[in-house]
Design a protein around this motif. Sequence first.
Motif, PDB file in Angstrom:
ATOM      1  N   THR A 165       0.841  -1.203   0.000  1.00 53.22           N
ATOM      2  CA  THR A 165       0.000   0.000   0.000  1.00 53.22           C
ATOM      3  C   THR A 165       0.875   1.252   0.000  1.00 53.22           C
ATOM      4  O   THR A 165       2.083   1.184   0.196  1.00 53.22           O
ATOM      5  CB  THR A 165      -0.895   0.062   1.258  1.00 53.22           C
ATOM      6  OG1 THR A 165      -0.060   0.073   2.413  1.00 53.22           O
ATOM      7  CG2 THR A 165      -1.865  -1.107   1.327  1.00 53.22           C
ATOM      8  N   GLY A 166       0.234   2.373  -0.186  1.00 54.91           N
ATOM      9  CA  GLY A 166       0.874   3.676  -0.013  1.00 54.91           C
ATOM     10  C   GLY A 166       2.119   3.915  -0.848  1.00 54.91           C
ATOM     11  O   GLY A 166       2.174   3.583  -2.031  1.00 54.91           O
ATOM     12  N   LEU A 176      -3.714 -10.152   1.927  1.00 60.47           N
ATOM     13  CA  LEU A 176      -4.658  -9.541   0.992  1.00 60.47           C
ATOM     14  C   LEU A 176      -3.949  -8.553   0.067  1.00 60.47           C
ATOM     15  O   LEU A 176      -4.204  -8.525  -1.141  1.00 60.47           O
ATOM     16  CB  LEU A 176      -5.784  -8.835   1.736  1.00 60.47           C
ATOM     17  CG  LEU A 176      -6.826  -8.123   0.856  1.00 60.47           C
ATOM     18  CD1 LEU A 176      -7.495  -9.105  -0.099  1.00 60.47           C
ATOM     19  CD2 LEU A 176      -7.845  -7.417   1.713  1.00 60.47           C
ATOM     20  N   ASN A 177      -3.030  -7.755   0.619  1.00 57.95           N
ATOM     21  CA  ASN A 177      -2.283  -6.807  -0.215  1.00 57.95           C
ATOM     22  C   ASN A 177      -1.451  -7.543  -1.256  1.00 57.95           C
ATOM     23  O   ASN A 177      -1.360  -7.122  -2.407  1.00 57.95           O
ATOM     24  CB  ASN A 177      -1.384  -5.928   0.639  1.00 57.95           C
ATOM     25  CG  ASN A 177      -2.161  -4.967   1.504  1.00 57.95           C
ATOM     26  OD1 ASN A 177      -3.308  -4.661   1.229  1.00 57.95           O
ATOM     27  ND2 ASN A 177      -1.539  -4.506   2.555  1.00 57.95           N
ATOM     28  N   CYS A 178      -0.842  -8.628  -0.866  1.00 63.18           N
ATOM     29  CA  CYS A 178      -0.038  -9.419  -1.809  1.00 63.18           C
ATOM     30  C   CYS A 178      -0.924 -10.017  -2.896  1.00 63.18           C
ATOM     31  O   CYS A 178      -0.553 -10.038  -4.062  1.00 63.18           O
ATOM     32  CB  CYS A 178       0.714 -10.516  -1.072  1.00 63.18           C
ATOM     33  SG  CYS A 178       2.027  -9.883  -0.026  1.00 63.18           S
ATOM     34  N   MET A 183       6.217   3.116  -5.277  1.00 61.28           N
ATOM     35  CA  MET A 183       7.615   2.876  -5.655  1.00 61.28           C
ATOM     36  C   MET A 183       7.760   1.575  -6.427  1.00 61.28           C
ATOM     37  O   MET A 183       8.500   1.508  -7.410  1.00 61.28           O
ATOM     38  CB  MET A 183       8.498   2.867  -4.414  1.00 61.28           C
ATOM     39  CG  MET A 183       8.712   4.243  -3.842  1.00 61.28           C
ATOM     40  SD  MET A 183       9.897   4.230  -2.500  1.00 61.28           S
ATOM     41  CE  MET A 183       8.788   4.294  -1.118  1.00 61.28           C
ATOM     42  N   ALA A 184       7.056   0.539  -5.998  1.00 60.27           N
ATOM     43  CA  ALA A 184       7.126  -0.742  -6.698  1.00 60.27           C
ATOM     44  C   ALA A 184       6.641  -0.598  -8.138  1.00 60.27           C
ATOM     45  O   ALA A 184       7.255  -1.125  -9.073  1.00 60.27           O
ATOM     46  CB  ALA A 184       6.303  -1.789  -5.954  1.00 60.27           C
ATOM     47  N   SER A 185       5.553   0.135  -8.321  1.00 58.25           N
ATOM     48  CA  SER A 185       5.026   0.353  -9.675  1.00 58.25           C
ATOM     49  C   SER A 185       6.025   1.100 -10.545  1.00 58.25           C
ATOM     50  O   SER A 185       6.274   0.729 -11.693  1.00 58.25           O
ATOM     51  CB  SER A 185       3.729   1.162  -9.615  1.00 58.25           C
ATOM     52  OG  SER A 185       2.729   0.441  -8.981  1.00 58.25           O
TER      53      SER A 185
END
Length: 64
Positions: free
Chosen positions: A19-20, A44-46, A25-27
Amino acid sequence: MLPKDTFENKVAIVTGGGTGLGKGMASMLAELGASVAIISRLVLNCYQWYTYFLNSSWDYIVGT
């Protein structure tokens, strides 16, 4: 902006990537050519990242 292949042949490990800021940054790292490992405490986030990446051409690893 940086060229699309700035991080080609590199691996980025993003903790808190579910999140956040970590997600942003990952994107961005993936868009710039990095293979991205996204780590999050919440399954759930994964899972949300996993389903998102299935429809992309990015290299990824998602885990808790």
